[in-house]
Design a protein around this motif. Structure first.
Motif, PDB file in Angstrom:
ATOM      1  N   GLY A 121      10.502  88.752  80.466  1.00 35.28           N
ATOM      2  CA  GLY A 121      10.769  87.945  79.282  1.00 35.28           C
ATOM      3  C   GLY A 121      10.933  86.479  79.606  1.00 35.28           C
ATOM      4  O   GLY A 121      11.742  85.787  78.967  1.00 35.28           O
ATOM      5  N   VAL A 122      10.162  85.993  80.574  1.00 31.41           N
ATOM      6  CA  VAL A 122      10.227  84.587  80.981  1.00 31.41           C
ATOM      7  C   VAL A 122       8.807  84.031  80.981  1.00 31.41           C
ATOM      8  O   VAL A 122       7.823  84.776  81.010  1.00 31.41           O
ATOM      9  N   PRO A 123       8.645  82.712  80.955  1.00 30.46           N
ATOM     10  CA  PRO A 123       7.309  82.118  81.054  1.00 30.46           C
ATOM     11  C   PRO A 123       6.661  82.454  82.397  1.00 30.46           C
ATOM     12  O   PRO A 123       7.345  82.617  83.412  1.00 30.46           O
ATOM     13  N   SER A 124       5.360  82.569  82.420  1.00 31.72           N
ATOM     14  CA  SER A 124       4.638  82.929  83.649  1.00 31.72           C
ATOM     15  C   SER A 124       4.796  81.874  84.738  1.00 31.72           C
ATOM     16  O   SER A 124       4.640  82.172  85.921  1.00 31.72           O
ATOM     17  N   GLN A 125       5.122  80.616  84.319  1.00 33.25           N
ATOM     18  CA  GLN A 125       5.306  79.575  85.324  1.00 33.25           C
ATOM     19  C   GLN A 125       6.534  79.827  86.200  1.00 33.25           C
ATOM     20  O   GLN A 125       6.632  79.299  87.305  1.00 33.25           O
ATOM     21  N   GLN A 126       7.481  80.612  85.701  1.00 37.01           N
ATOM     22  CA  GLN A 126       8.692  80.887  86.484  1.00 37.01           C
ATOM     23  C   GLN A 126       8.503  82.013  87.501  1.00 37.01           C
ATOM     24  O   GLN A 126       9.379  82.248  88.335  1.00 37.01           O
ATOM     25  N   VAL A 127       7.376  82.720  87.429  1.00 31.34           N
ATOM     26  CA  VAL A 127       7.067  83.770  88.402  1.00 31.34           C
ATOM     27  C   VAL A 127       6.286  83.133  89.541  1.00 31.34           C
ATOM     28  O   VAL A 127       5.176  82.641  89.347  1.00 31.34           O
ATOM     29  N   THR A 128       6.869  83.106  90.725  1.00 32.48           N
ATOM     30  CA  THR A 128       6.210  82.484  91.873  1.00 32.48           C
ATOM     31  C   THR A 128       5.466  83.548  92.683  1.00 32.48           C
ATOM     32  O   THR A 128       5.869  84.726  92.723  1.00 32.48           O
ATOM     33  N   ILE A 153      -4.150  88.162  90.831  1.00 31.95           N
ATOM     34  CA  ILE A 153      -2.852  87.482  90.898  1.00 31.95           C
ATOM     35  C   ILE A 153      -2.424  87.005  89.513  1.00 31.95           C
ATOM     36  O   ILE A 153      -1.245  87.133  89.125  1.00 31.95           O
ATOM     37  N   ASN A 154      -3.361  86.459  88.729  1.00 27.27           N
ATOM     38  CA  ASN A 154      -3.035  85.990  87.365  1.00 27.27           C
ATOM     39  C   ASN A 154      -2.596  87.143  86.480  1.00 27.27           C
ATOM     40  O   ASN A 154      -1.616  87.019  85.716  1.00 27.27           O
ATOM     41  N   HIS A 155      -3.301  88.284  86.581  1.00 25.66           N
ATOM     42  CA  HIS A 155      -2.934  89.437  85.754  1.00 25.66           C
ATOM     43  C   HIS A 155      -1.545  89.958  86.121  1.00 25.66           C
ATOM     44  O   HIS A 155      -0.729  90.259  85.220  1.00 25.66           O
ATOM     45  N   VAL A 156      -1.262  90.047  87.404  1.00 29.08           N
ATOM     46  CA  VAL A 156       0.043  90.555  87.830  1.00 29.08           C
ATOM     47  C   VAL A 156       1.146  89.577  87.436  1.00 29.08           C
ATOM     48  O   VAL A 156       2.220  89.982  86.976  1.00 29.08           O
ATOM     49  N   THR A 157       0.894  88.291  87.541  1.00 28.89           N
ATOM     50  CA  THR A 157       1.903  87.283  87.179  1.00 28.89           C
ATOM     51  C   THR A 157       2.251  87.393  85.699  1.00 28.89           C
ATOM     52  O   THR A 157       3.440  87.349  85.317  1.00 28.89           O
ATOM     53  N   GLU A 158       1.231  87.536  84.845  1.00 32.23           N
ATOM     54  CA  GLU A 158       1.475  87.644  83.406  1.00 32.23           C
ATOM     55  C   GLU A 158       2.233  88.923  83.068  1.00 32.23           C
ATOM     56  O   GLU A 158       3.143  88.922  82.214  1.00 32.23           O
ATOM     57  N   ALA A 159       1.897  90.023  83.736  1.00 30.13           N
ATOM     58  CA  ALA A 159       2.572  91.287  83.454  1.00 30.13           C
ATOM     59  C   ALA A 159       4.045  91.233  83.880  1.00 30.13           C
ATOM     60  O   ALA A 159       4.928  91.713  83.158  1.00 30.13           O
ATOM     61  N   LEU A 160       4.309  90.639  85.008  1.00 28.49           N
ATOM     62  CA  LEU A 160       5.689  90.537  85.478  1.00 28.49           C
ATOM     63  C   LEU A 160       6.505  89.596  84.599  1.00 28.49           C
ATOM     64  O   LEU A 160       7.689  89.836  84.324  1.00 28.49           O
ATOM     65  N   ALA A 161       5.891  88.496  84.171  1.00 29.69           N
ATOM     66  CA  ALA A 161       6.593  87.554  83.289  1.00 29.69           C
ATOM     67  C   ALA A 161       6.929  88.217  81.963  1.00 29.69           C
ATOM     68  O   ALA A 161       8.028  88.009  81.406  1.00 29.69           O
ATOM     69  N   ALA A 162       5.966  89.013  81.420  1.00 24.54           N
ATOM     70  CA  ALA A 162       6.233  89.715  80.167  1.00 24.54           C
ATOM     71  C   ALA A 162       7.353  90.734  80.341  1.00 24.54           C
ATOM     72  O   ALA A 162       8.188  90.918  79.448  1.00 24.54           O
TER      73      ALA A 162
END
Length: 384
Positions: free
Chosen positions: A122-129, A110-119
């Motif tokens: 172009g938004v901080p990973s905290q904004q990806v729920t 989940i952490n890896h997918v969240t970081e990839a989607l945020a990148a």
């Protein structure tokens, strides 16, 4: 004159027809083979249940939605190389969010997918729920769907029984509906399309469509077979005429209904690639065609064969068969008598007449009058 009429008129008047009742066994075999293939497909390949039924992980990413947003984020997740992801569902929410659904992931995944989607966004990973969808929710959907299906079938049976006042029509209609259900589910198993809540909605929808087509056929059968014992045709013959009379209506209605559904299916498969249009479109497309087929080739013949076993209709059929067999010898006798009566006329027509007894007046032959000459002995004998 009949050649000037269209196919629908010729079917309605019975000038041309297909014997659905006589060929019923052939279509029963075809349907049995199709159902067997579908059941085998479900047993061997199984249904490709979506995460709504099996559970999974869902991510919502804030981003500006474009025409390629869903495909871009699907490729991003696929490029991460996570094992056994299966089908990745992506769809946009409004014009500022994209939703991604995959199988249940571990905390590290989940952490890896969240970081990839945020990148990607172009938004901080905290904004990806992210949310975890439990399998229990899918079980609730399945349970409620089955309850809705059972309630629907029960209400359909009661409605047909009350409307037509014949339980055999209800039984035939339910058999046709179950055929459509098995066929639709089997196609999903064979093609491995995702089985989602939208699919369940589509299946309930096609049951209503199939029922409408069946009721139309049954209504015409009832009209043609009213007071059938007073008619000079069997119940099967009157019912077969009724099926042919609504044949073109069923075909035209199916074509008109399937065309927009086919457009939705093509858009879901080839344009969007995923989403409710794809899931709903296949269920409607397969179900509508199966419903039209089952109404004509299964429901009506099954009902007719059930009714044909009733003692009253059996006696009526035998009475018609006896009258048809007794009429044939009478026709043959009358024909023979006519030939015998005309024999002297034919013989007279072929009698050779001495041409000397005929004369010709304006080219036509008329008998010439030849007065007999009396002799002297004849006159003495007569006292003249």
């Amino acid at each position: 004159m009949s050649k000037n009429h269209g196919l629908a008129h010729r079917l309605y008047t019975g000038e041309i027809s297909y014997d659905f009742i006589k060929n019923a066994k052939r279509w029963y075999i075809v349907s049995a083979v199709i159902v067997a293939i579908c059941v085998l497909g479900v047993a061997v390949r199984g249904l490709n249940l979506s995460i709504d039924f099996t559970g999974g992980s869902e991510f919502v990413v804030p981003t500006q939605v474009t025409a390629t947003t869903a495909d871009d984020y699907r490729e991003t997740v696929q490029g991460m190389g996570l094992p056994d992801l299966g089908e990745i569902k992506t769809n946009t929410v409004g014009d500022s969010q994209v939703r991604i659904q995959v199988r249940a992931l571990t905390a590290e995944e989940i952490n890896h997918v969240t970081e990839a989607l945020a990148a990607k966004a172009g938004v901080p990973s905290q904004q990806v729920t992210n949310n975890l969808i439990g399998a229990s929710w899918g079980q609730q959907i399945t349970q409620k769907g089955l309850i809705a299906l059972v309630v629907f079938l029960v209400l359909v049976s009661l409605m047909i029984w009350v409307y037509f006042r014949n339980w055999k029509m209800s039984a035939a209609a339910i058999i046709a509906l179950l055929h459509d259900l098995v066929l639709t589910v089997g196609v999903y198993a064979l093609l491995q399309f995702a089985f989602t809540p939208a699919t369940l909605i589509g299946m309930l929808t096609i049951l209503g469509y199939s029922l409408y087509d069946t009721v139309v056929v049954f209504d015409k059968v009832r009209e043609n077979t009213r007071d059938i014992t007073k008619q000079k045709r069997t119940f099967a013959a009157a019912s077969n005429l009724a099926i042919n009379q609504v044949l073109m209506r069923s075909i035209n209605t199916t074509i008109i209904g399937v065309l927009p559904v086919a457009a939705l299916l093509m858009a879901g498969v080839f344009v969007l690639g995923t989403g409710p249009l794809k899931d709903l479109g296949l269920a409607l497309f397969v179900g509508m065609i199966a419903g039209a087929y089952s109404s004509l080739f299964l429901a009506a013949p099954i009902y007719v064969q059930m009714r044909e076993r009733e003692p009253e209709l059996v006696a009526h059929r035998r009475r018609i068969e006896r009258s048809s067999t007794t009429a044939a010898p009478e026709d043959a006798t009358s024909t023979t008598g006519e030939h015998e009566a005309s024999a002297p006329l034919l013989a007279a027509a072929h009698t050779v007449v001495d041409p000397a007894t005929f004369g010709s007046v304006d080219g036509s032959t008329l008998p010439r009058h030849q007065p007999q000459r009396s002799t002297r002995a004849d006159r003495k004998k007569d006292g003249r």
